[in-house]
Write a protein that holds these residues in place. Structure first.
Motif: not given
Length: 330
Positions: A67-89
């Motif tokens: 299934q598809l998982l999309i992670l949406v970043h905060d203001f004023p961050a970017d996609k790299t903020m999710w790397l520690p969590l995204a890697s686990k999924f």
């Protein structure tokens, strides 16, 4: 001896004249290492006329059953903020982490529409662009607001929703950020290294331990982007209260996560969400606003349990692709 001394002086001069660019190189190198280690790479998808850059885990065969998982970043961050969590999924989902227009590698064009409505439409279009009819959404702060609006307006497109400290609802107690905003001082509009360090301390209770040169590079980036951040913040701040005046219930599984030490959005704001939504609620007592950065392992444990209950790990049958259809023609 003179050669050694000259070499040392050359190193010192190079470091001085490239500082804090050295921090930029180190930070980018760290992110690239994390991406490669986790099996992610950058791709670009044209969504509603805009080339959106995303992080995506390595694709499986054409008919991927994850299934598809999309992670949406905060203001004023970017996609790299999710790397520690995204890697686990990465092994459990087809993971896509976009830089929303105006942020990160997707960049900024003053001709683009940066309203929340436009960002929500792009997120919905991205799901279809990936070949899916729905996705599991995780949003942090501004990203949580975008995910909530998408789930409210296109509920069939959202299989489940995780909200991490959404910013649209105020709590009964003012946060430090609220107090500064009321004094017409916006901590996001950094003018110096000291301003950035104060924002960094406000946003994270347990900040990652980066070398000073990396934090100085981040401070310089924020300061140089001040005009852009001001323009984007003005649009977001007006839209969030207009589009989400109050919270209404959703007929999908919803997980709410919050850091008790959050200085940007006080924990009391969680009450509004819990009253209106049928949610699983998790509060981490020793984290601030950026839960996904401060404690990714614990957040993964919470979400893994949530996704098991929601049936998010069940395989799905992807629709046949157009190219496969033509291959089968005589």
């Amino acid at each position: 001896m003179d050669i050694i001394l000259g070499f040392l002086l050359l190193l010192v001069a190079t470091y001085y004249y490239t500082y804090p660019k050295t921090g930029v190189w180190l930070y980018r190198g760290l992110q690239q290492w994390r991406m490669m280690k986790s099996g992610f790479r950058e791709r670009s998808y044209r969504v509603n006329g805009i080339p959106i850059v995303v992080l995506e885990n390595e694709s499986q065969p054409i008919h991927d059953t994850r299934q598809l998982l999309i992670l949406v970043h905060d203001f004023p961050a970017d996609k790299t903020m999710w790397l520690p969590l995204a890697s686990k999924f990465s092994d459990k989902f087809h993971v896509v982490v976009p830089d929303l227009p105006g942020f990160g590698e997707t960049g900024y064009d003053p001709l683009w529409d940066f309203s929340l409505t436009a960002q929500v439409q792009r997120l919905g279009a991205l799901i279809w662009q990936m070949g899916y009819s729905q996705a599991h959404i995780i949003g942090q702060g501004m990203g949580a607001d975008i995910g909530y609006i998408l789930a409210r307006e296109q509920q069939r497109a959202v299989a489940s929703l995780t909200l991490i400290a959404p910013m649209s609802q105020s709590g009964s107690k003012k946060s430090l950020f609220d107090k500064q905003i009321s004094q017409t001082r916006n901590p996001f509009f950094t003018q110096s290294k000291e301003d950035f360090y104060a924002l960094y301390a406000m946003a994270t209770f347990r900040p990652p331990r980066y070398p000073g040169v990396i934090k100085d590079a981040m401070a310089q980036h924020f300061t140089l982007q001040r005009t852009r951040i001001q323009a984007l913040f003005s649009i977001y701040w007006q839209d969030k209260s207009r589009l989400i005046p109050h919270v209404g219930n959703l007929d999908i599984p919803v997980q709410l996560c919050w850091g008790r030490q959050d200085s940007l959005v006080d924990i009391s704001a969680a009450e509004a969400w819990c009253r209106a939504l049928s949610v699983y609620c998790s509060v981490m007592s020793d984290t601030g606003h950026y839960v996904s950065i401060e404690s990714p392992a614990r957040l993964f444990h919470i979400l893994n349990h949530f996704y098991e209950k929601a049936g998010a790990y069940h395989p799905v049958k992807m629709p046949a692709r157009v190219e496969d259809f033509y291959k089968q023609l005589p």
